[in-house]
Design a protein around this motif. Structure first.
Motif, mmCIF file in Angstrom:
data_model
loop_
_atom_site.group_PDB
_atom_site.id
_atom_site.type_symbol
_atom_site.label_atom_id
_atom_site.label_comp_id
_atom_site.label_asym_id
_atom_site.label_seq_id
_atom_site.Cartn_x
_atom_site.Cartn_y
_atom_site.Cartn_z
ATOM 1 N N ILE A 79 -27.286 26.538 -15.595
ATOM 2 C CA ILE A 79 -27.419 27.990 -15.442
ATOM 3 C C ILE A 79 -28.464 28.283 -14.365
ATOM 4 O O ILE A 79 -29.599 27.803 -14.440
ATOM 5 C CB ILE A 79 -27.831 28.645 -16.776
ATOM 6 C CG1 ILE A 79 -26.824 28.323 -17.878
ATOM 7 C CG2 ILE A 79 -28.012 30.146 -16.603
ATOM 8 C CD1 ILE A 79 -25.438 28.860 -17.664
ATOM 9 N N THR A 80 -28.090 29.091 -13.383
ATOM 10 C CA THR A 80 -28.993 29.351 -12.262
ATOM 11 C C THR A 80 -29.321 30.838 -12.093
ATOM 12 O O THR A 80 -29.898 31.222 -11.075
ATOM 13 C CB THR A 80 -28.379 28.837 -10.953
ATOM 14 O OG1 THR A 80 -27.089 29.434 -10.766
ATOM 15 C CG2 THR A 80 -28.248 27.323 -10.966
ATOM 16 N N ILE A 81 -28.964 31.649 -13.079
ATOM 17 C CA ILE A 81 -29.295 33.065 -12.984
ATOM 18 C C ILE A 81 -30.669 33.306 -13.646
ATOM 19 O O ILE A 81 -31.094 32.530 -14.514
ATOM 20 C CB ILE A 81 -28.201 33.949 -13.631
ATOM 21 C CG1 ILE A 81 -27.806 33.427 -15.029
ATOM 22 C CG2 ILE A 81 -26.971 33.984 -12.746
ATOM 23 C CD1 ILE A 81 -28.550 34.015 -16.156
ATOM 24 N N PRO A 82 -31.393 34.354 -13.243
ATOM 25 C CA PRO A 82 -32.693 34.637 -13.872
ATOM 26 C C PRO A 82 -32.514 35.110 -15.313
ATOM 27 O O PRO A 82 -31.647 35.938 -15.609
ATOM 28 C CB PRO A 82 -33.275 35.751 -13.003
ATOM 29 C CG PRO A 82 -32.509 35.695 -11.720
ATOM 30 C CD PRO A 82 -31.136 35.237 -12.094
ATOM 31 N N VAL A 83 -33.366 34.593 -16.192
ATOM 32 C CA VAL A 83 -33.293 34.907 -17.622
ATOM 33 C C VAL A 83 -34.688 35.311 -18.108
ATOM 34 O O VAL A 83 -35.658 34.574 -17.893
ATOM 35 C CB VAL A 83 -32.808 33.700 -18.449
ATOM 36 C CG1 VAL A 83 -32.641 34.095 -19.917
ATOM 37 C CG2 VAL A 83 -31.513 33.125 -17.886
ATOM 38 N N ALA A 84 -34.784 36.449 -18.762
ATOM 39 C CA ALA A 84 -36.020 36.815 -19.459
ATOM 40 C C ALA A 84 -35.842 36.506 -20.937
ATOM 41 O O ALA A 84 -34.754 36.694 -21.490
ATOM 42 C CB ALA A 84 -36.345 38.290 -19.266
ATOM 43 N N VAL A 85 -36.896 36.026 -21.570
ATOM 44 C CA VAL A 85 -36.870 35.729 -23.002
ATOM 45 C C VAL A 85 -37.791 36.752 -23.678
ATOM 46 O O VAL A 85 -39.002 36.735 -23.479
ATOM 47 C CB VAL A 85 -37.332 34.293 -23.290
ATOM 48 C CG1 VAL A 85 -37.165 33.972 -24.772
ATOM 49 C CG2 VAL A 85 -36.542 33.295 -22.446
ATOM 50 N N HIS A 86 -37.172 37.615 -24.478
ATOM 51 C CA HIS A 86 -37.825 38.842 -24.932
ATOM 52 C C HIS A 86 -38.085 38.807 -26.443
ATOM 53 O O HIS A 86 -37.190 38.486 -27.226
ATOM 54 C CB HIS A 86 -36.911 40.017 -24.590
ATOM 55 C CG HIS A 86 -37.443 41.371 -24.918
ATOM 56 N ND1 HIS A 86 -38.432 41.990 -24.188
ATOM 57 C CD2 HIS A 86 -37.086 42.258 -25.884
ATOM 58 C CE1 HIS A 86 -38.658 43.200 -24.682
ATOM 59 N NE2 HIS A 86 -37.869 43.388 -25.727
ATOM 60 N N ALA A 87 -39.308 39.148 -26.817
ATOM 61 C CA ALA A 87 -39.652 39.350 -28.228
ATOM 62 C C ALA A 87 -39.427 40.824 -28.536
ATOM 63 O O ALA A 87 -40.217 41.685 -28.135
ATOM 64 C CB ALA A 87 -41.097 38.964 -28.491
ATOM 65 N N ASP A 88 -38.338 41.115 -29.232
ATOM 66 C CA ASP A 88 -37.959 42.504 -29.444
ATOM 67 C C ASP A 88 -38.559 43.040 -30.741
ATOM 68 O O ASP A 88 -38.790 42.293 -31.692
ATOM 69 C CB ASP A 88 -36.432 42.624 -29.482
ATOM 70 C CG ASP A 88 -35.978 44.057 -29.293
ATOM 71 O OD1 ASP A 88 -36.555 44.746 -28.440
ATOM 72 O OD2 ASP A 88 -35.039 44.479 -29.988
ATOM 73 N N HIS A 89 -38.751 44.345 -30.772
ATOM 74 C CA HIS A 89 -39.239 45.014 -31.989
ATOM 75 C C HIS A 89 -40.393 44.247 -32.644
ATOM 76 O O HIS A 89 -40.337 43.945 -33.842
ATOM 77 C CB HIS A 89 -38.116 45.148 -33.015
ATOM 78 C CG HIS A 89 -37.175 46.272 -32.746
ATOM 79 N ND1 HIS A 89 -37.555 47.592 -32.719
ATOM 80 C CD2 HIS A 89 -35.843 46.262 -32.496
ATOM 81 C CE1 HIS A 89 -36.499 48.350 -32.458
ATOM 82 N NE2 HIS A 89 -35.453 47.573 -32.313
ATOM 83 N N TYR A 90 -41.454 43.961 -31.882
ATOM 84 C CA TYR A 90 -42.633 43.402 -32.538
ATOM 85 C C TYR A 90 -43.269 44.568 -33.287
ATOM 86 O O TYR A 90 -44.024 45.361 -32.737
ATOM 87 C CB TYR A 90 -43.608 42.746 -31.563
ATOM 88 C CG TYR A 90 -44.651 41.962 -32.328
ATOM 89 C CD1 TYR A 90 -44.503 40.595 -32.534
ATOM 90 C CD2 TYR A 90 -45.728 42.614 -32.935
ATOM 91 C CE1 TYR A 90 -45.424 39.891 -33.299
ATOM 92 C CE2 TYR A 90 -46.637 41.919 -33.705
ATOM 93 C CZ TYR A 90 -46.483 40.561 -33.885
ATOM 94 O OH TYR A 90 -47.390 39.857 -34.666
ATOM 95 N N GLY A 91 -42.914 44.686 -34.567
ATOM 96 C CA GLY A 91 -43.232 45.865 -35.349
ATOM 97 C C GLY A 91 -44.668 45.937 -35.824
ATOM 98 O O GLY A 91 -45.216 44.967 -36.351
ATOM 99 N N ILE A 92 -45.276 47.094 -35.628
ATOM 100 C CA ILE A 92 -46.596 47.429 -36.169
ATOM 101 C C ILE A 92 -46.381 48.650 -37.057
ATOM 102 O O ILE A 92 -46.141 49.754 -36.570
ATOM 103 C CB ILE A 92 -47.603 47.754 -35.047
ATOM 104 C CG1 ILE A 92 -47.691 46.619 -34.037
ATOM 105 C CG2 ILE A 92 -48.972 48.067 -35.647
ATOM 106 C CD1 ILE A 92 -48.234 45.322 -34.599
ATOM 107 N N LYS A 93 -46.429 48.454 -38.369
ATOM 108 C CA LYS A 93 -46.099 49.540 -39.286
ATOM 109 C C LYS A 93 -47.318 50.257 -39.858
ATOM 110 O O LYS A 93 -47.190 51.335 -40.428
ATOM 111 C CB LYS A 93 -45.225 49.005 -40.419
ATOM 112 C CG LYS A 93 -43.882 48.481 -39.924
ATOM 113 C CD LYS A 93 -42.944 48.158 -41.058
ATOM 114 C CE LYS A 93 -41.579 47.731 -40.538
ATOM 115 N NZ LYS A 93 -40.601 47.497 -41.623
#
Length: 424
Positions: free
Chosen positions: A105-119
């Motif tokens: 795979i040679t396309i750019p990839v971001a690795v995302h931490a989604d919804h890091y919740g602070i309640k």
């Protein structure tokens, strides 16, 4: 040296270079993904929630076919300390990196931490400890989601956490209004309050997520995303140069998603439940929503997704736990290793089904084709792993002290909707 090799040399952030020193995977800050979509125009990046390994493989293969930059993500509820998936904050980057190297795979990839919740305020101190650990594990982008809290506390918690433990180079998402469907819709004033307050403190998010009428999980109604509300809020935030992040795309038809791309400033769209169901072999409509039989049960397509024997085991396990509908997502954790232990032809068809669906969405709905080249060009032009902020400070910090934030927040009149557990 090719453009890809040059981008690989200069575009990977320091945490990625440290843990994957010999890798040929172009893991980058989410900032570059956002910029690529903006430059193409009316383009949205698929942010695929990698609830299982087959989703990760399929989406990466699809992005390579489409020549699209892509985001692979996992939410805190899915992959945090109390997770319902085997893929988590600490292994997702390793899986992405491994698959990229394996498949070329040679396309750019971001690795995302989604919804890091602070309640609640008490969540801030442990977040200061845990968030650095997920960047140590290769995360390149994060969503700080304190939308469960009142607007003033959301803003103050976001400032605290972002300033203290989020790297300046990382892609950044913020959120106003819990994602809970037609209840508690976000308002222009609430969104402006959050972005203005962040701006005053030199925080310039790439994305803002809204409660714009959508829901997480299985969409049973035709309520869906309110495009005009989204466009109105994005227009009000134009001078702050923040893009939109669209949550809860599963169950919204392709035309509505195309409308989001054309009429709003959205550059990131999360796709979670649809990809999970598709990987398992559940029958879905053209936009990925599961089709039910007359008794309200999922329909498994023969010879697609998991084996028939595995599906029977999954159904029996869910029944024993009392899980129905959207709660089938909880099958991910107890079955991840079992799914990985299936015959190769089963594993390959699971990934291939995801790939075909994701490719169609990337190219025919999100208009993201060929954004990989744009992202690589931006990396080379920047000459760094960090393109810097899109915006600059235009708000007066003296007008956004903790005291004034509380005073301003008290004047907001939007409804937060009903209480409840709206985690994805």
């Amino acid at each position: 040296m090719t453009d890809f090799e040059r981008a690989l040399d200069i575009g990977r952030p320091p945490n990625v270079k440290k843990i994957f020193p010999h890798s040929k995977a172009l893991l980058v800050s989410g900032k570059f993904i956002d910029l690529a979509m903006i430059q193409k125009g009316h383009a949205i990046c698929m942010a695929a929630n990698g609830r299982n390994h087959f989703i990760i493989r399929g989406v990466l293969a699809a992005a390579q076919r489409a020549n699209s930059a892509v985001i692979i993500e996992i939410a805190r509820s899915e992959g945090g300390a109390s997770a319902y998936c085997g893929v988590n904050f600490w292994n997702i980057a390793r899986q992405v990196d491994a698959v990229c190297n394996e498949l070329g795979i040679t396309i750019p990839v971001a690795v995302h931490a989604d919804h890091y919740g602070i309640k609640k305020t008490a969540d801030i101190t442990p977040a200061r400890i845990e968030i650095p650990s997920i960047f140590d594990a290769g995360i390149t982008s994060i969503a700080i989601d304190a939308s469960h809290m009142p607007d003033d506390e959301n803003l103050l918690a976001s400032i605290d956490i972002i300033k203290s433990v989020v790297p300046a180079w990382a892609g950044l998402e913020t959120e106003v209004g819990e994602i809970k469907g037609k209840e508690g819709l976000s308002t222009v004033d609430e969104a402006r309050f959050l972005i203005q307050g962040l701006n005053a403190h030199d925080i310039f998010p790439n994305w803002i997520a809204l409660n714009n009428g959508t829901t997480h999980g299985i969409q049973a109604s035709d309520q869906g995303i309110q495009v005009e509300l989204t466009a109105e809020i994005h227009a009000a935030l134009e001078k702050y140069r923040v893009s939109g992040a669209q949550h809860g795309t599963s169950g919204n038809d392709s035309e509505r998603l195309r409308e989001i791309a054309q009429k709003t400033r959205t550059t990131k769209a999360n796709v979670a439940t649809a990809l999970q169901m598709i990987s398992w072999g559940v029958s879905v409509n053209d936009y990925g929503n599961a089709i039910m039989d007359a008794d309200g049960n999922f329909i498994k397509v023969k010879d697609e997704g998991v084996s028939e024997e595995m599906w029977a085991d999954m159904i029996a396990y869910a029944a024993a736990q009392g899980w129905k509908g959207g709660n089938f997502k909880k099958l991910n954790l107890p079955f991840e290793n079992k799914l990985l232990g299936q015959p190769r032809e089963i594993r390959e068809r699971m990934s291939r089904r995801v790939e075909d669906f994701a490719y169609t969405m990337m190219t025919r709905v999100f208009n993201a084709g060929d954004t990989a080249d744009i992202a690589i060009e931006t990396i080379l032009k920047t000459g760094s792993h960090d393109p810097g902020p899109k915006a600059e400070r235009i708000e007066d910090p003296a007008a956004w002290t903790p005291e004034s934030i509380h005073e301003r927040g008290a004047l907001l009149t939007g409804s937060k909707g009903p209480k409840g557990d709206f985690d994805d």
